[in-house]
Scaffold this motif. Structure first.
Motif, PDB file in Angstrom:
ATOM      1  N   GLN A   1      85.649  47.773  46.585  1.00  0.00           N
ATOM      2  CA  GLN A   1      86.082  47.418  47.938  1.00  0.00           C
ATOM      3  C   GLN A   1      87.255  48.277  48.371  1.00  0.00           C
ATOM      4  OE1 GLN A   1      86.796  43.204  47.619  1.00  0.00           O
ATOM      5  NE2 GLN A   1      84.856  42.714  48.608  1.00  0.00           N
ATOM      6  N   ILE A   2      88.179  48.527  47.476  1.00  0.00           N
ATOM      7  CA  ILE A   2      89.331  49.373  47.797  1.00  0.00           C
ATOM      8  C   ILE A   2      88.854  50.782  48.114  1.00  0.00           C
ATOM      9  CG2 ILE A   2      91.396  50.453  46.822  1.00  0.00           C
ATOM     10  CD1 ILE A   2      91.855  47.748  45.343  1.00  0.00           C
ATOM     11  N   ASP A   3      87.909  51.307  47.303  1.00  0.00           N
ATOM     12  CA  ASP A   3      87.350  52.627  47.552  1.00  0.00           C
ATOM     13  C   ASP A   3      86.644  52.675  48.902  1.00  0.00           C
ATOM     14  OD1 ASP A   3      88.283  53.497  45.112  1.00  0.00           O
ATOM     15  OD2 ASP A   3      86.337  53.332  44.094  1.00  0.00           O
ATOM     16  N   GLU A   4      85.882  51.620  49.216  1.00  0.00           N
ATOM     17  CA  GLU A   4      85.180  51.558  50.493  1.00  0.00           C
ATOM     18  C   GLU A   4      86.160  51.513  51.661  1.00  0.00           C
ATOM     19  OE1 GLU A   4      82.592  48.204  50.171  1.00  0.00           O
ATOM     20  OE2 GLU A   4      81.181  49.253  48.869  1.00  0.00           O
ATOM     21  N   GLN A   5      87.226  50.734  51.519  1.00  0.00           N
ATOM     22  CA  GLN A   5      88.223  50.647  52.581  1.00  0.00           C
ATOM     23  C   GLN A   5      88.900  51.994  52.804  1.00  0.00           C
ATOM     24  OE1 GLN A   5      90.635  47.439  51.146  1.00  0.00           O
ATOM     25  NE2 GLN A   5      89.315  45.864  52.015  1.00  0.00           N
ATOM     26  N   ALA A   6      89.196  52.714  51.728  1.00  0.00           N
ATOM     27  CA  ALA A   6      89.799  54.042  51.851  1.00  0.00           C
ATOM     28  C   ALA A   6      88.834  55.001  52.542  1.00  0.00           C
ATOM     29  CB  ALA A   6      90.193  54.572  50.479  1.00  0.00           C
ATOM     30  N   GLU A   7      87.560  54.928  52.186  1.00  0.00           N
ATOM     31  CA  GLU A   7      86.546  55.781  52.808  1.00  0.00           C
ATOM     32  C   GLU A   7      86.401  55.454  54.296  1.00  0.00           C
ATOM     33  OE1 GLU A   7      83.317  58.655  52.952  1.00  0.00           O
ATOM     34  OE2 GLU A   7      85.159  58.370  51.824  1.00  0.00           O
ATOM     35  N   ILE A   8      86.421  54.178  54.637  1.00  0.00           N
ATOM     36  CA  ILE A   8      86.330  53.770  56.040  1.00  0.00           C
ATOM     37  C   ILE A   8      87.521  54.305  56.825  1.00  0.00           C
ATOM     38  CG2 ILE A   8      86.474  51.778  57.610  1.00  0.00           C
ATOM     39  CD1 ILE A   8      84.722  50.268  55.511  1.00  0.00           C
TER      40      ILE A   8
ATOM     41  N   ARG B   1      89.330  56.927  56.107  1.00  0.00           N
ATOM     42  CA  ARG B   1      89.179  58.378  56.205  1.00  0.00           C
ATOM     43  C   ARG B   1      88.173  58.747  57.288  1.00  0.00           C
ATOM     44  NH1 ARG B   1      86.015  62.293  55.054  1.00  0.00           N
ATOM     45  NH2 ARG B   1      84.397  61.060  54.065  1.00  0.00           N
ATOM     46  N   LEU B   2      87.051  58.016  57.325  1.00  0.00           N
ATOM     47  CA  LEU B   2      86.018  58.306  58.323  1.00  0.00           C
ATOM     48  C   LEU B   2      86.494  57.995  59.737  1.00  0.00           C
ATOM     49  CD1 LEU B   2      82.888  57.012  56.399  1.00  0.00           C
ATOM     50  CD2 LEU B   2      83.432  59.390  56.968  1.00  0.00           C
ATOM     51  N   LYS B   3      87.265  56.932  59.900  1.00  0.00           N
ATOM     52  CA  LYS B   3      87.814  56.608  61.223  1.00  0.00           C
ATOM     53  C   LYS B   3      88.754  57.709  61.698  1.00  0.00           C
ATOM     54  CE  LYS B   3      87.537  51.566  61.279  1.00  0.00           C
ATOM     55  NZ  LYS B   3      88.310  50.313  61.320  1.00  0.00           N
ATOM     56  N   ALA B   4      89.583  58.212  60.798  1.00  0.00           N
ATOM     57  CA  ALA B   4      90.503  59.293  61.160  1.00  0.00           C
ATOM     58  C   ALA B   4      89.714  60.547  61.539  1.00  0.00           C
ATOM     59  CB  ALA B   4      91.460  59.583  60.002  1.00  0.00           C
ATOM     60  N   GLU B   5      88.672  60.853  60.774  1.00  0.00           N
ATOM     61  CA  GLU B   5      87.853  62.017  61.075  1.00  0.00           C
ATOM     62  C   GLU B   5      87.137  61.845  62.412  1.00  0.00           C
ATOM     63  OE1 GLU B   5      84.185  64.632  59.190  1.00  0.00           O
ATOM     64  OE2 GLU B   5      85.230  63.184  57.919  1.00  0.00           O
ATOM     65  N   LEU B   6      86.626  60.654  62.674  1.00  0.00           N
ATOM     66  CA  LEU B   6      85.960  60.378  63.943  1.00  0.00           C
ATOM     67  C   LEU B   6      86.921  60.556  65.114  1.00  0.00           C
ATOM     68  CD1 LEU B   6      83.544  59.415  65.608  1.00  0.00           C
ATOM     69  CD2 LEU B   6      84.285  57.065  65.141  1.00  0.00           C
ATOM     70  N   ARG B   7      88.150  60.084  64.954  1.00  0.00           N
ATOM     71  CA  ARG B   7      89.169  60.229  65.991  1.00  0.00           C
ATOM     72  C   ARG B   7      89.437  61.713  66.270  1.00  0.00           C
ATOM     73  NH1 ARG B   7      91.879  56.182  64.076  1.00  0.00           N
ATOM     74  NH2 ARG B   7      93.033  57.417  62.573  1.00  0.00           N
ATOM     75  N   ARG B   8      89.561  62.507  65.210  1.00  0.00           N
ATOM     76  CA  ARG B   8      89.820  63.938  65.346  1.00  0.00           C
ATOM     77  C   ARG B   8      88.654  64.635  66.031  1.00  0.00           C
ATOM     78  NH1 ARG B   8      88.108  68.206  62.791  1.00  0.00           N
ATOM     79  NH2 ARG B   8      87.163  67.036  61.106  1.00  0.00           N
ATOM     80  N   VAL B   9      87.437  64.343  65.608  1.00  0.00           N
ATOM     81  CA  VAL B   9      86.256  64.990  66.170  1.00  0.00           C
ATOM     82  C   VAL B   9      86.074  64.579  67.636  1.00  0.00           C
ATOM     83  CG1 VAL B   9      83.724  65.080  66.000  1.00  0.00           C
ATOM     84  CG2 VAL B   9      85.119  65.305  63.948  1.00  0.00           C
ATOM     85  N   THR B  10      86.352  63.336  67.958  1.00  0.00           N
ATOM     86  CA  THR B  10      86.258  62.869  69.344  1.00  0.00           C
ATOM     87  C   THR B  10      87.267  63.601  70.226  1.00  0.00           C
ATOM     88  OG1 THR B  10      85.498  60.698  68.597  1.00  0.00           O
ATOM     89  CG2 THR B  10      86.362  60.826  70.837  1.00  0.00           C
ATOM     90  N   GLU B  11      88.483  63.777  69.732  1.00  0.00           N
ATOM     91  CA  GLU B  11      89.495  64.522  70.489  1.00  0.00           C
ATOM     92  C   GLU B  11      89.050  65.961  70.704  1.00  0.00           C
ATOM     93  OE1 GLU B  11      93.104  64.081  68.259  1.00  0.00           O
ATOM     94  OE2 GLU B  11      93.380  61.999  68.876  1.00  0.00           O
ATOM     95  N   GLU B  12      88.516  66.592  69.663  1.00  0.00           N
ATOM     96  CA  GLU B  12      88.033  67.966  69.792  1.00  0.00           C
ATOM     97  C   GLU B  12      86.910  68.050  70.819  1.00  0.00           C
ATOM     98  OE1 GLU B  12      86.912  69.246  65.879  1.00  0.00           O
ATOM     99  OE2 GLU B  12      88.986  69.345  65.177  1.00  0.00           O
ATOM    100  N   ARG B  13      85.987  67.102  70.776  1.00  0.00           N
ATOM    101  CA  ARG B  13      84.877  67.081  71.735  1.00  0.00           C
ATOM    102  C   ARG B  13      85.393  66.958  73.161  1.00  0.00           C
ATOM    103  NH1 ARG B  13      82.124  61.732  72.435  1.00  0.00           N
ATOM    104  NH2 ARG B  13      84.095  61.553  73.541  1.00  0.00           N
ATOM    105  N   ASP B  14      86.376  66.055  73.364  1.00  0.00           N
ATOM    106  CA  ASP B  14      86.932  65.865  74.703  1.00  0.00           C
ATOM    107  C   ASP B  14      87.607  67.135  75.214  1.00  0.00           C
ATOM    108  OD1 ASP B  14      85.969  63.291  74.614  1.00  0.00           O
ATOM    109  OD2 ASP B  14      87.929  62.373  74.199  1.00  0.00           O
ATOM    110  N   ILE B  15      88.312  67.832  74.332  1.00  0.00           N
ATOM    111  CA  ILE B  15      88.954  69.098  74.717  1.00  0.00           C
ATOM    112  C   ILE B  15      87.893  70.122  75.107  1.00  0.00           C
ATOM    113  CG2 ILE B  15      90.268  71.072  73.829  1.00  0.00           C
ATOM    114  CD1 ILE B  15      91.874  68.987  72.137  1.00  0.00           C
ATOM    115  N   LEU B  16      86.836  70.212  74.309  1.00  0.00           N
ATOM    116  CA  LEU B  16      85.766  71.171  74.607  1.00  0.00           C
ATOM    117  C   LEU B  16      85.044  70.827  75.904  1.00  0.00           C
ATOM    118  CD1 LEU B  16      84.343  71.743  71.017  1.00  0.00           C
ATOM    119  CD2 LEU B  16      85.658  73.363  72.404  1.00  0.00           C
ATOM    120  N   LYS B  17      84.848  69.543  76.186  1.00  0.00           N
ATOM    121  CA  LYS B  17      84.221  69.139  77.453  1.00  0.00           C
ATOM    122  C   LYS B  17      85.071  69.590  78.629  1.00  0.00           C
ATOM    123  CE  LYS B  17      81.550  64.927  76.638  1.00  0.00           C
ATOM    124  NZ  LYS B  17      81.540  63.480  76.931  1.00  0.00           N
TER     125      LYS B  17
END
Length: 92
Positions: free
Chosen positions: A56-63, A65-81
């Motif tokens: 569960q701790i590993d899963e929470q850390a992965e979640i 990490r993925l949320k942070a990556e999603l936030r970064r990719v969303t920001e990049e997409r918005d800049i490119l748009k």
């Protein structure tokens, strides 16, 4: 002679001091007023869920990490748009 009775919560907290905080069984037993024998018995009784908790701790850390990556990719997409819209107006 009857021994002391401890609550389940007390036992689990004592186990955490050994498994999570790194104290020795003897040290925890002495500090909490129980025997090392009792503490080892509690460790045996409550140790089974540990792999699930670690997973569960590993899963929470992965979640996280993925949320942070999603936030970064969303920001990049918005800049490119915005950049695409800007260049479409300039060269359109």
């Amino acid at each position: 002679m009857s021994g002391k009775r401890f609550t389940e919560e007390f036992k689990k907290e004592a186990i955490k001091q050994v498994t999570e905080r790194g104290y020795s069984v003897a040290e925890v037993a002495e500090r909490l007023g129980t025997t090392t024998h009792s503490l080892y018995a509690w460790l045996s009784k409550y140790k089974q869920p540990q792999p699930r908790q670690a997973a569960q701790i590993d899963e929470q850390a992965e979640i996280a990490r993925l949320k942070a990556e999603l936030r970064r990719v969303t920001e990049e997409r918005d800049i490119l748009k915005k950049a695409a819209a800007y260049f479409a107006r300039e060269h359109g």
